[in-house]
Motif scaffolding. Structure first.
Motif, PDB file in Angstrom:
ATOM      1  N   ALA B 135      32.800 -45.760  -6.381  1.00 25.71           N
ATOM      2  CA  ALA B 135      32.400 -47.011  -5.735  1.00 25.71           C
ATOM      3  C   ALA B 135      32.114 -48.100  -6.767  1.00 25.71           C
ATOM      4  O   ALA B 135      31.639 -49.178  -6.429  1.00 25.71           O
ATOM      5  CB  ALA B 135      31.177 -46.786  -4.859  1.00 25.71           C
ATOM      6  N   LEU B 137      29.837 -48.307  -9.001  1.00 26.68           N
ATOM      7  CA  LEU B 137      28.431 -48.681  -9.049  1.00 26.68           C
ATOM      8  C   LEU B 137      27.667 -47.897 -10.116  1.00 26.68           C
ATOM      9  O   LEU B 137      26.581 -48.282 -10.523  1.00 26.68           O
ATOM     10  CB  LEU B 137      27.802 -48.440  -7.665  1.00 26.68           C
ATOM     11  CG  LEU B 137      26.372 -48.931  -7.451  1.00 26.68           C
ATOM     12  CD1 LEU B 137      26.272 -50.430  -7.645  1.00 26.68           C
ATOM     13  CD2 LEU B 137      25.868 -48.544  -6.067  1.00 26.68           C
ATOM     14  N   GLN B 156      25.733 -54.799  -4.302  1.00 25.32           N
ATOM     15  CA  GLN B 156      25.480 -53.444  -4.828  1.00 25.32           C
ATOM     16  C   GLN B 156      25.130 -52.491  -3.693  1.00 25.32           C
ATOM     17  O   GLN B 156      25.563 -51.341  -3.673  1.00 25.32           O
ATOM     18  CB  GLN B 156      24.339 -53.492  -5.848  1.00 25.32           C
ATOM     19  CG  GLN B 156      24.732 -54.152  -7.147  1.00 25.32           C
ATOM     20  CD  GLN B 156      23.538 -54.306  -8.088  1.00 25.32           C
ATOM     21  OE1 GLN B 156      22.429 -54.614  -7.639  1.00 25.32           O
ATOM     22  NE2 GLN B 156      23.766 -54.103  -9.364  1.00 25.32           N
ATOM     23  N   GLN B 158      26.179 -52.688  -0.685  1.00 31.94           N
ATOM     24  CA  GLN B 158      27.399 -52.352   0.040  1.00 31.94           C
ATOM     25  C   GLN B 158      28.198 -51.297  -0.721  1.00 31.94           C
ATOM     26  O   GLN B 158      28.757 -50.386  -0.123  1.00 31.94           O
ATOM     27  CB  GLN B 158      28.229 -53.629   0.284  1.00 31.94           C
ATOM     28  CG  GLN B 158      29.355 -53.492   1.281  1.00 31.94           C
ATOM     29  CD  GLN B 158      28.893 -53.106   2.682  1.00 31.94           C
ATOM     30  OE1 GLN B 158      28.182 -52.129   2.878  1.00 31.94           O
ATOM     31  NE2 GLN B 158      29.305 -53.865   3.668  1.00 31.94           N
ATOM     32  N   ARG B 159      28.214 -51.394  -2.051  1.00 39.21           N
ATOM     33  CA  ARG B 159      28.930 -50.370  -2.820  1.00 39.21           C
ATOM     34  C   ARG B 159      28.198 -49.033  -2.743  1.00 39.21           C
ATOM     35  O   ARG B 159      28.818 -47.975  -2.768  1.00 39.21           O
ATOM     36  CB  ARG B 159      29.108 -50.820  -4.272  1.00 39.21           C
ATOM     37  CG  ARG B 159      30.302 -51.768  -4.422  1.00 39.21           C
ATOM     38  CD  ARG B 159      30.500 -52.215  -5.838  1.00 39.21           C
ATOM     39  NE  ARG B 159      29.529 -53.239  -6.200  1.00 39.21           N
ATOM     40  CZ  ARG B 159      29.028 -53.382  -7.425  1.00 39.21           C
ATOM     41  NH1 ARG B 159      29.398 -52.564  -8.394  1.00 39.21           N
ATOM     42  NH2 ARG B 159      28.165 -54.340  -7.664  1.00 39.21           N
ATOM     43  N   LEU B 162      29.385 -47.549   0.296  1.00 36.43           N
ATOM     44  CA  LEU B 162      30.722 -46.992   0.060  1.00 36.43           C
ATOM     45  C   LEU B 162      30.592 -45.618  -0.603  1.00 36.43           C
ATOM     46  O   LEU B 162      31.243 -44.656  -0.203  1.00 36.43           O
ATOM     47  CB  LEU B 162      31.540 -47.954  -0.815  1.00 36.43           C
ATOM     48  CG  LEU B 162      32.952 -47.498  -1.205  1.00 36.43           C
ATOM     49  CD1 LEU B 162      33.792 -47.249   0.036  1.00 36.43           C
ATOM     50  CD2 LEU B 162      33.629 -48.525  -2.104  1.00 36.43           C
ATOM     51  N   THR B 179      33.447 -56.701   2.802  1.00 36.57           N
ATOM     52  CA  THR B 179      33.181 -57.798   1.871  1.00 36.57           C
ATOM     53  C   THR B 179      32.722 -59.059   2.584  1.00 36.57           C
ATOM     54  O   THR B 179      32.557 -60.102   1.975  1.00 36.57           O
ATOM     55  CB  THR B 179      34.430 -58.120   1.038  1.00 36.57           C
ATOM     56  OG1 THR B 179      35.493 -58.451   1.933  1.00 36.57           O
ATOM     57  CG2 THR B 179      34.839 -56.933   0.206  1.00 36.57           C
ATOM     58  N   ASN B 186      31.407 -59.183  -6.185  1.00 37.29           N
ATOM     59  CA  ASN B 186      31.285 -57.866  -5.578  1.00 37.29           C
ATOM     60  C   ASN B 186      32.479 -57.545  -4.689  1.00 37.29           C
ATOM     61  O   ASN B 186      32.907 -56.398  -4.602  1.00 37.29           O
ATOM     62  CB  ASN B 186      29.998 -57.781  -4.764  1.00 37.29           C
ATOM     63  CG  ASN B 186      28.829 -57.307  -5.612  1.00 37.29           C
ATOM     64  OD1 ASN B 186      28.814 -56.170  -6.039  1.00 37.29           O
ATOM     65  ND2 ASN B 186      27.896 -58.201  -5.894  1.00 37.29           N
ATOM     66  N   LYS B 189      35.147 -56.230  -6.784  1.00 35.81           N
ATOM     67  CA  LYS B 189      34.838 -54.860  -7.216  1.00 35.81           C
ATOM     68  C   LYS B 189      35.161 -53.857  -6.110  1.00 35.81           C
ATOM     69  O   LYS B 189      35.697 -52.779  -6.362  1.00 35.81           O
ATOM     70  CB  LYS B 189      33.362 -54.744  -7.570  1.00 35.81           C
ATOM     71  CG  LYS B 189      33.047 -55.302  -8.931  1.00 35.81           C
ATOM     72  CD  LYS B 189      31.856 -54.595  -9.540  1.00 35.81           C
ATOM     73  CE  LYS B 189      31.763 -54.948 -11.002  1.00 35.81           C
ATOM     74  NZ  LYS B 189      30.414 -55.252 -11.437  1.00 35.81           N
ATOM     75  N   ILE B 190      34.788 -54.235  -4.872  1.00 35.92           N
ATOM     76  CA  ILE B 190      35.041 -53.315  -3.765  1.00 35.92           C
ATOM     77  C   ILE B 190      36.537 -53.126  -3.560  1.00 35.92           C
ATOM     78  O   ILE B 190      37.029 -52.014  -3.378  1.00 35.92           O
ATOM     79  CB  ILE B 190      34.339 -53.826  -2.484  1.00 35.92           C
ATOM     80  CG1 ILE B 190      32.826 -53.680  -2.653  1.00 35.92           C
ATOM     81  CG2 ILE B 190      34.810 -53.041  -1.266  1.00 35.92           C
ATOM     82  CD1 ILE B 190      32.003 -54.279  -1.541  1.00 35.92           C
ATOM     83  N   ALA B 193      37.835 -50.874  -6.165  1.00 35.61           N
ATOM     84  CA  ALA B 193      37.425 -49.504  -5.875  1.00 35.61           C
ATOM     85  C   ALA B 193      38.366 -48.885  -4.844  1.00 35.61           C
ATOM     86  O   ALA B 193      38.824 -47.754  -5.002  1.00 35.61           O
ATOM     87  CB  ALA B 193      35.989 -49.473  -5.368  1.00 35.61           C
TER      88      ALA B 193
END
Ligand SMILES: Nc1ncnc2c1ncn2[C@@H]1O[C@H](COP(=O)(O)OP(=O)(O)OP(=O)(O)O)[C@@H](O)[C@H]1O
Ligand SMILES: [Mg+2]
Lengths: 309, 256
Positions: B135, B137, B156, B158-159, B162, B179, B186, B189-190, B193
């Protein structure tokens, strides 16, 4: 700072709030003032000894120690909370998660209603219905077959006992504890329930997660319930047996501070210091109650902070 | 590729009613394994409801009714125990919802614990680390695994959600606008991922998104839902280049 327009309104309400605080302060003061002679005379032994020797002859002949009623108060309240806790949590979970909407609302209202019934009704019911049943179907069999266990070692004479009082108190505090836990349960946002289920939780696992989410409220419910149980008076006086007795046996009669006061206060003025001793007893109740409610309120605030409303 | 053979998700004639209101209307679609399906559509068109029908969270909604068939990796979702089928799937919700009373570590560990995926503490630690890495993170939280999640930023959190879903090693990952409530950094990043998940794992993703760009960037298939109807469904490249339905055109241009 309060906005100007609101200030006069605020000021006009201030006296009412002040009256409440003043009344409370006065109450605490009177309790302390009236207890003082007893505390000065007996000191700590008022709480650590079990004696009840009133005498009309004079102050030097009397001796009082509240250990038995204190013990009874604690034991009956703990029995009550221990029984009421699982039942209230289970009822909340069942009603909120499994019962159809209409049934849920109906029973919720019934339970709320039970919380407001006059307590003497519970007392009469406990005396006339619960005790005979309890004695016949629970106490006697347990005593006959398991009397080597100290809890069941004594003969259930009339049935009025710690157990009877604890059970009746459980019935009386369930609606209250149920209410506290239900409110917290309803505050948990649906998204956490969905998160738990989306992880593949079974009903039982889901139940455990939900309980962990409202743990502070459950602690609060227990403490507030204990406070209620300890201060309950008339109903307990009817079923506890009213004996200055400290015994591990659940079937033995006992006393609680509240029921002692209810029973004896009318005659207390005939005996030197007896009234003062009772005031001291209620001072103990006040302290216990404030402690429990205080922690309970802090716990409730934690729930509100977590799920903000 | 042999992987292409079976479908990860098959939906046939799906209809959903909530309180008598027809929310999902005769939706049917198929997603091959190891692909991303982007579900798009205006607000209130039934995207979240579709996801909840797939993992049966819809069971929670009183007076809801579902008709049709949903197969996830061959398992008929509506003829099994709901908790068993949910274990095939993970879900990330529209707003981050890590359990507020559990530490960062506990939030990730709870799924594997419930599902008895691990035999001992070491395996669990390993799995938690793996999920947090997937994720993206891990680096940010590795020194404060015992903190409560409310200290984390929304993105963070939300990750973390995930990671919580990934720790179950789901075959199907459902993401409801992951998102939507998250800052751009972020969000990127998601997305990264998700792409790396698809590279490394046997996993299929259904992603509800509001952003056409996001859909075009990372999905293989696009489903466009309008008022509960599937108005357009196909390969992302085809739809992006040559949308047939005028609503899709408008939506891709950002006009709906
Ligand atoms: N629990 C519910 N109770 C009643 N109606 C619901 C419920 N959940 C969804 N609906 C209805 O279903 C319809 C579709 O809602 P849904 O949340 O699936 O839309 P969405 O496409 O996810 O929208 P958004 O983009 O705003 O998230 C809406 O009309 C909504 O009012
Ligand atoms: Mg939605």
């Amino acid at each position: 700072m309060i906005p100007k327009v609101d200030r006069s309104f605020f000021l006009s309400l201030l006296p009412f709030a002040a009256i409440i605080f003043a009344l409370f302060a006065l109450l605490a003061y009177v309790l302390a003032y009236e207890s003082r002679p007893a505390i000065e005379r007996f000191g700590l032994s008022l709480l650590t000894e079990n004696v009840w020797k009133p005498s009309e002859r004079g102050v030097e002949f009397v001796k009082y120690g509240l250990l038995a009623p204190l013990y009874g108060t604690l034991v009956t309240s703990l029995i009550a909370a221990a029984i009421a806790l699982p039942l209230s949590v289970a009822t909340v979970f069942f009603m909120e998660e499994m019962a159809p909407y209409r049934i849920r609302e109906f029973f919720s209202s019934v339970i709320d209603l039970m919380a407001g019934l006059p307590t003497i009704i519970y007392g009469l019911w406990g005396l006339e219905v619960m005790i005979p049943l309890l004695r016949r179907w629970v106490m006697s069999p347990l005593h006959e077959h398991l009397d080597f266990i100290p809890l069941f070692a004594c003969d259930p004479l009339s049935g009025a006992s710690f157990l009877a009082a604890g059970l009746l108190l459980a019935v009386m505090i369930i609606p209250f504890m149920h209410g506290v836990i239900k409110e917290a349960y309803r505050q948990v946002p649906r998204t956490y329930k969905e998160a738990a289920l989306s992880l593949g939780a079974t009903r039982y696992e889901y139940f455990r997660i939900m309980v962990s989410l409202i743990r502070p409220a459950i602690i609060a419910a227990v403490l507030l319930g204990l406070g209620r149980a300890a201060s309950e008076t008339v109903a307990v006086a009817l079923v506890v047996g009213n004996a200055f007795n400290i015994s591990p046996c659940l079937f033995a009669p006992g006393y609680t501070i509240s029921s002692l006061i209810a029973n004896q206060f009318t005659e207390a003025s005939f005996f030197p210091l007896m009234e003062n001793v009772m005031f001291a007893g209620s001072l103990v109740l006040l302290a216990l109650g404030m402690l429990f409610s205080g922690i309970g309120v802090v716990m409730m605030r934690r729930v509100r902070e977590l799920y903000g409303r | 590729m042999i992987e292409e053979k079976g479908y990860a998700l098959q939906i046939e004639g799906l209809n959903v009613w909530i309180r008598g209101k027809h929310i999902i209307k005769d939706v049917g679609l198929e997603v091959p394994k190891r692909r991303i399906l982007a579900v798009m559509g205006p607000s209130g068109s039934g995207k979240s409801t579709l996801l909840r029908a797939i993992n049966r969270l819809i069971d929670l909604i009183p007076e809801s009714k579902v008709e049709g068939r949903i197969l996830v990796y061959g398992t008929d979702v509506y003829s099994e125990d709901p908790y068993r089928v949910r274990r095939l799937m993970g879900m990330v919700f529209q707003t981050p919802n890590p359990f507020p009373n559990m530490s960062i570590y506990e939030n990730v560990a709870i799924g594997p614990k419930l599902n008895r995926l691990v035999k001992n503490r070491d395996e669990l630690n390993e799995l938690v680390r793996w999920a947090l890495e997937k994720a993206m993170l891990w680096d940010e939280v590795k020194d404060r695994l015992d903190d409560l999640p409310h200290r984390l930023s929304g993105g963070q959190q939300q990750r973390l959600c995930l990671a919580r879903a990934l720790a179950l090693k789901p075959k199907l990952l459902l993401l409801d606008e992951p998102t939507g409530n998250v800052d751009p950094v972020n969000a990127v990043k998601i997305e990264e991922a998700l792409r790396s998940l698809l590279r490394d794992l046997e996993i299929t993703i259904v992603l509800v998104t509001h952003t056409p760009h996001q859909a075009v960037r990372i999905s293989d298939y696009i489903a466009f839902i309008y008022m509960g109807e599937l108005v357009e469904y196909g390969l992302t490249d085809t739809i992006a280049l040559n949308p047939r339905h005028e609503l899709t055109v408008k939506f891709l241009r950002g006009e709906v």
